[in-house]
Design an enzyme around this catalytic site. Structure first.
Site, PDB file in Angstrom:
ATOM      1  N   GLU A 152       0.893  -1.007   0.146  1.00  0.00           N
ATOM      2  CA  GLU A 152      -0.024   0.038  -0.093  1.00  0.00           C
ATOM      3  C   GLU A 152       0.995   1.254  -0.082  1.00  0.00           C
ATOM      4  O   GLU A 152       1.677   1.361   0.923  1.00  0.00           O
ATOM      5  CB  GLU A 152      -0.932  -0.182   1.376  1.00  0.00           C
ATOM      6  CG  GLU A 152      -1.780  -1.277   1.145  1.00  0.00           C
ATOM      7  CD  GLU A 152      -2.394  -1.619   2.519  1.00  0.00           C
ATOM      8  OE1 GLU A 152      -2.105  -0.830   3.554  1.00  0.00           O
ATOM      9  OE2 GLU A 152      -2.856  -2.770   2.630  1.00  0.00           O
ATOM     10  N   GLU A 177      -4.148  -6.968   3.154  1.00  0.00           N
ATOM     11  CA  GLU A 177      -2.962  -7.535   3.640  1.00  0.00           C
ATOM     12  C   GLU A 177      -2.884  -8.743   3.307  1.00  0.00           C
ATOM     13  O   GLU A 177      -1.735  -9.574   3.061  1.00  0.00           O
ATOM     14  CB  GLU A 177      -3.034  -7.245   5.054  1.00  0.00           C
ATOM     15  CG  GLU A 177      -2.438  -5.806   5.552  1.00  0.00           C
ATOM     16  CD  GLU A 177      -3.823  -4.629   5.385  1.00  0.00           C
ATOM     17  OE1 GLU A 177      -4.950  -5.157   5.192  1.00  0.00           O
ATOM     18  OE2 GLU A 177      -3.504  -3.312   5.623  1.00  0.00           O
ATOM     19  N   GLN A 194       1.902  -2.307   5.663  1.00  0.00           N
ATOM     20  CA  GLN A 194       2.182  -0.914   6.253  1.00  0.00           C
ATOM     21  C   GLN A 194       2.481  -0.809   7.615  1.00  0.00           C
ATOM     22  O   GLN A 194       3.434   0.144   7.893  1.00  0.00           O
ATOM     23  CB  GLN A 194       0.977  -0.021   5.586  1.00  0.00           C
ATOM     24  CG  GLN A 194       1.244   1.440   5.558  1.00  0.00           C
ATOM     25  CD  GLN A 194       0.403   2.343   4.859  1.00  0.00           C
ATOM     26  OE1 GLN A 194      -0.777   2.547   5.401  1.00  0.00           O
ATOM     27  NE2 GLN A 194       0.540   2.576   3.453  1.00  0.00           N
ATOM     28  N   ASP A 245       0.658  -3.473  13.205  1.00  0.00           N
ATOM     29  CA  ASP A 245      -0.705  -3.497  13.695  1.00  0.00           C
ATOM     30  C   ASP A 245      -1.448  -4.287  12.554  1.00  0.00           C
ATOM     31  O   ASP A 245      -2.451  -5.171  12.944  1.00  0.00           O
ATOM     32  CB  ASP A 245      -1.348  -2.302  14.142  1.00  0.00           C
ATOM     33  CG  ASP A 245      -0.320  -1.628  15.156  1.00  0.00           C
ATOM     34  OD1 ASP A 245      -0.353  -1.945  16.385  1.00  0.00           O
ATOM     35  OD2 ASP A 245       0.937  -1.334  14.667  1.00  0.00           O
ATOM     36  N   TYR A 246      -1.315  -3.946  11.383  1.00  0.00           N
ATOM     37  CA  TYR A 246      -2.306  -4.680  10.323  1.00  0.00           C
ATOM     38  C   TYR A 246      -1.690  -6.068   9.689  1.00  0.00           C
ATOM     39  O   TYR A 246      -2.487  -6.594   8.932  1.00  0.00           O
ATOM     40  CB  TYR A 246      -2.337  -3.493   9.180  1.00  0.00           C
ATOM     41  CG  TYR A 246      -2.598  -2.033   9.896  1.00  0.00           C
ATOM     42  CD1 TYR A 246      -3.686  -2.130  10.774  1.00  0.00           C
ATOM     43  CD2 TYR A 246      -2.026  -1.067   9.357  1.00  0.00           C
ATOM     44  CE1 TYR A 246      -3.941  -0.996  11.526  1.00  0.00           C
ATOM     45  CE2 TYR A 246      -2.334   0.216   9.951  1.00  0.00           C
ATOM     46  CZ  TYR A 246      -3.079   0.376  10.915  1.00  0.00           C
ATOM     47  OH  TYR A 246      -3.683   1.404  11.755  1.00  0.00           O
ATOM     48  N   HIS A 273      -0.750   2.160  16.099  1.00  0.00           N
ATOM     49  CA  HIS A 273       0.629   2.419  15.356  1.00  0.00           C
ATOM     50  C   HIS A 273       1.866   2.041  16.173  1.00  0.00           C
ATOM     51  O   HIS A 273       2.813   2.664  16.107  1.00  0.00           O
ATOM     52  CB  HIS A 273       0.598   3.887  14.762  1.00  0.00           C
ATOM     53  CG  HIS A 273      -0.438   4.091  13.603  1.00  0.00           C
ATOM     54  ND1 HIS A 273      -1.632   4.547  14.101  1.00  0.00           N
ATOM     55  CD2 HIS A 273      -0.335   4.011  12.410  1.00  0.00           C
ATOM     56  CE1 HIS A 273      -2.233   4.740  12.800  1.00  0.00           C
ATOM     57  NE2 HIS A 273      -1.312   4.327  11.799  1.00  0.00           N
TER      58      HIS A 273
END
Ligand code: TPP
Length: 808
Positions: free
Chosen positions: A495, A526, A548, A551-552, A593
């Protein structure tokens, strides 16, 4: 009326001999299913799942499957495998019995349950075979829908091979990008998020993908009305249908699972267009049956209504094909009977051979141990217990090696005071069986080839007087530039990495330099970013996939864990996907984040290297190491390090950071402090403060969580200091507990401890927003100071009195 791509049946010509051959193999496949179920129910195998009801569609699919093509499917595809000889019926039964020999079960060497297929893409030495000379199947897995993410990468690779001239030299992987990626999925699995995410991505990426949906109306016991809106997946997919003349979207076909000529025509058309024009297609195969129900775990009579069961018998694809053949005067009923009889006999004899090949070596081991136990009886005073063990062993209906080993262990307990040769023979046999078992089941988690990441030699960064001090992101930028330059197989995507050059500018300017296909933006997806990378890596490319933020990564963790991490192991070294995953994490502000869920990752992705560099130079070295290896790796960059200054090494394209090698950042004699990532800097600050009160801390950056400190250098530090503190930003009991086990239990650090080993972690909750939120959520310099000081206070309270806390 739903809109689908129409086929022209008039062009289909069918040769009688070919039709009868098709029927024969389809019938053999059915027999394999029937006999397979019987074997499970009679106790010879643990579980069985079969492809009955899908035979004719797969015979049709096989006709258009070419060398170089790939399959990403699921456990219903045995007929396709048999027709193309990607798996034999013998191998099918070997896997059903869990025959742990790669020659007997090349799919998984007894590591996967039956009908989980994989062709061997690698030679014995771990190097790629020529894929364009073979039919290829990527390794199946059981979680429904998980074949979808990698399918899009398999297809997209063809587009890259066709459109990137630089890839033309990789002739063992592609001929002009002509290879089709065949997906298969059950109707109910189309309710999974992965299905929709992958389909959308496939439409955007536009590769030659042909997805068949085997629709029998159920997902185990749950009918379509609970799975799919309007209970009809092709109707639901209408928005994906491409308009005539457009090259965007899919061609969608609907065809009946028992309609042999229509299936042949459909596959010819769909695959022809996909191969030539790179237009993806979906073939919704309806009126599919599942004559034996879902699997050996249950019986479908419990949930399918009687009328449906009657319909399934009538519309069974084999029954219908036989009727059609006879009606076409291609064969008489007697000829058909003969084909069926011969098929039954053949499959039964193959099954018997496979059973013998599986069971005979075990029988021999059992006989050997029985013989040693006989000898033991002759030499021991109390024979009763040994005779009992022998009898128990003889009574086991289906013996496995575990029974043999358990008997040896039990006998050894009884013979513990014995001094005879028998006891030694038993011990020898025990050790041999244990070792062979490890070779059968525990190898190939990571590469064992000459390209193992552990074999990549370290190349230290080189600096000159003129080496510039730059921002961290510029170090990465130079590294990625060098990677793209020197290895044409490197394809970077994620991304915002294309036009923007990633949110922290690591890829700034690189899309402009290398083009949109080599540095690309992806949608927010993801799981399929990782799947795309797996598929591409299986086809010899070197994907550098960015998630990115750490956390994701949780969105992708299931595919990383189930597919990527297990791939090499579950095929016993038959396949590899050297994917490089890049992400950033640990420390910024706010819940999503600044996460550092390292223990969850480390514990779910054994099979992937997990690297946690403290700065961008170390990170660049890890990228270079991974690119030189044939293993997958995850690099977690430090989120707040992009604007910190680092010197740019002269050899940024060649330097490597070795895996599993901690680095001593500050040497000291009093206390060993073990940490990684963003906390290295904070730990050094704490160490500086501690030195002012006379405490000399050795600060170690582990750098690499998987593998972890392969030479035991942390133990060496502990031997010197006698005190140890593990610090990170994960939850209590997270990666600090993991590190503690590695050092204290596995390395025997316990014996060198002069005080309790301690951990300091983030709080149990997610990090709160803002500077104070961070201060109260994550370890900070002052906290590290206090915990380290407490350790020293315990050692010498007079010298290190507590001065910052009152006892009230
Ligand atoms: C993620 C996941 N959830 C649940 C299961 C359990 N399960 C195995 S097969 C199956 C039904 C699948 O139905 P369908 O997709 O229609 O395929 P079929 O088996 O009917 O061919 C379910 C629920 C699973 N394997 N994976």
């Amino acid at each position: 009326m739903i809109k689908t791509t129409q086929i022209d049946l008039t062009e289909t010509t069918l040769d009688r001999d070919q039709v009868l051959t098709d029927y024969r193999i389809a019938y053999q496949s059915r027999q394999a299913s029937l006999i397979g179920r019987r074997e499970v129910l009679s106790g010879k195998a643990k579980f069985g799942i079969f492809g009955d009801g899908k035979e004719i569609a797969q015979v049709a699919m096989a006709k258009v499957f070419r060398h170089g093509d790939f399959r990403a499917g699921y456990y219903r595809d045995q007929t396709l495998m048999f027709v193309l000889d990607m798996a034999t019926i013998h191998e099918f039964f070997a896997q059903l019995y869990a025959h742990a020999d790669v020659l007997a079960d090349p799919n998984s060497a007894g590591r996967q349950m039956n009908a989980h297929f994989a062709t061997r893409l690698l030679n014995e030495d771990g190097m790629w075979k020529s894929q364009v000379d073979m039919y290829n199947t990527s390794a199946d897995l059981s979680p429904t829908g998980s074949q979808m993410p990698r399918l899009i990468g398999l297809a997209y690779a063809s587009r890259l091979f066709r459109q990137l001239d630089a890839l033309k030299e990789f002739t063992e992987f592609s001929y002009n990008g002509d290879e089709v990626a065949f997906g298969t999925i059950g109707n109910a699995s189309c309710a999974e998020g992965l299905f929709w995410e992958a389909l959308n991505a496939a439409g955007v990426l536009r590769g030659p993908l042909v997805l068949s949906i085997w629709d029998d109306g159920y997902g185990i016991s749950v009918p379509n009305q609970y799975q799919i809106t309007k209970a009809n997946i092709s109707e639901l997919l209408q928005g994906f249908q491409r308009e005539p003349g457009s090259n965007e979207g899919f061609d969608i076909y609907v065809v009946k699972a028992w309609d042999y000529p229509a299936l042949i025509a459909t596959y010819q058309q769909a695959v022809g267009v996909a191969r030539q024009e790179h237009i993806p297609a979906i073939i919704h195969v309806i009126e599919t049956t599942q004559p034996q129900g879902h699997s050996t775990s249950g019986s479908h009579e419990r949930y399918k209504p009687a009328e449906h069961l009657a319909w399934e018998r009538e519309y069974d694809c084999l029954v219908k094909m036989r009727e059609w053949i006879v009606n076409q005067d291609m064969a008489s009923p007697e000829e058909m009977d003969r084909i069926e009889e011969e098929s039954k006999e053949l499959v039964e004899s193959i099954r018997a051979e496979a059973w013998l090949a599986f069971s005979e070596p075990i029988r021999q081991e059992l006989n050997s141990v029985t013989k040693i136990l006989d000898d033991a009886c002759a030499s021991t005073a109390d024979q009763t217990q040994i005779r009992q063990i022998q009898k128990g062993l003889a009574r086991v209906p289906v013996p496995y090696r575990r029974h043999v080993l358990a008997a040896i262990r039990e006998a050894l307990i009884h013979l513990r005071d014995d001094k005879t040769d028998c006891k030694h023979q038993l011990i020898n046999m025990k050790q041999r069986l244990e070792k062979e078992g490890r070779q059968r089941y525990n190898t190939h988690l990571y590469s064992e080839s000459s390209q193992s990441a552990l074999l990549v030699p370290e190349v230290k960064p080189v600096y000159g007087n003129d080496s510039r001090l730059v921002n961290g992101y510029e170090v990465l930028n130079a590294c990625f530039d060098a990677m793209l330059e020197r290895d044409l197989r490197v394809i970077a995507f994620g991304e915002d990495i294309g036009r923007l050059g990633d949110v922290n500018q690591g890829f700034a300017g690189l899309q402009a330099k290398y083009g949109e296909l080599r540095v690309s933006d992806t949608g927010i997806r993801e799981a399929t970013i990782i799947g795309q990378a797996i598929g591409m890596a299986l086809r010899g490319l070197r994907p550098l996939a960015e998630l990115q933020y750490l956390d994701y990564l949780l969105y992708a963790l299931q595919i990383m864990s189930d597919d990527l991490a297990t791939l090499h192991w579950r095929t016993r070294g038959g396949q590899k996907a050297p994917v490089i995953i890049r992400t950033r994490g640990h420390r910024l502000e706010g819940i999503w984040h600044s996460g550092s869920p390292m223990s969850s990752i480390v514990n779910l992705v054994r099979g992937i290297n997990v690297l946690v560099p403290r700065n961008m130079t170390q990170a660049a070295g890890f990228y270079n190491t991974l690119l030189l290896s044939d293993e997958p790796g995850l690099v977690v960059e430090v989120l707040n390090g992009y604007r910190l200054k680092e010197r740019l090494p002269k050899n940024i394209g060649e330097m490597t950071t070795p895996l599993g090698m901690p680095e001593i950042l500050r040497s000291g004699d009093d206390l060993t402090l073990v940490t990684y990532g963003a906390l290295c800097r904070i730990a050094l600050e704490a160490a500086a403060a501690l030195s002012k009160v006379g405490i000399d801390v050795e600060v170690i950056d582990v750098q690499s969580l998987l593998p972890f400190d392969i030479n035991g250098s942390i133990l060496e530090s502990l031997k010197k200091t006698g005190h140890i503190l593990f610090v990170d930003e994960d939850v209590p009991g997270g990666a600090t507990a993991y590190m503690m086990q590695e050092v204290i239990e596995k390395r025997g650090g316990f014996w060198w401890l002069d005080s309790e080993p301690r951990t300091l972690t983030a709080q149990n909750h997610r990090p709160a927003f803002g500077s104070d939120g961070d201060y109260w959520s994550k370890p900070n310099t002052e906290q590290i100071f206090e915990v380290a000081y407490e350790i020293m206070n315990e050692v010498d309270p007079a010298r290190y009195p507590i001065f910052y806390r009152s006892d009230e």
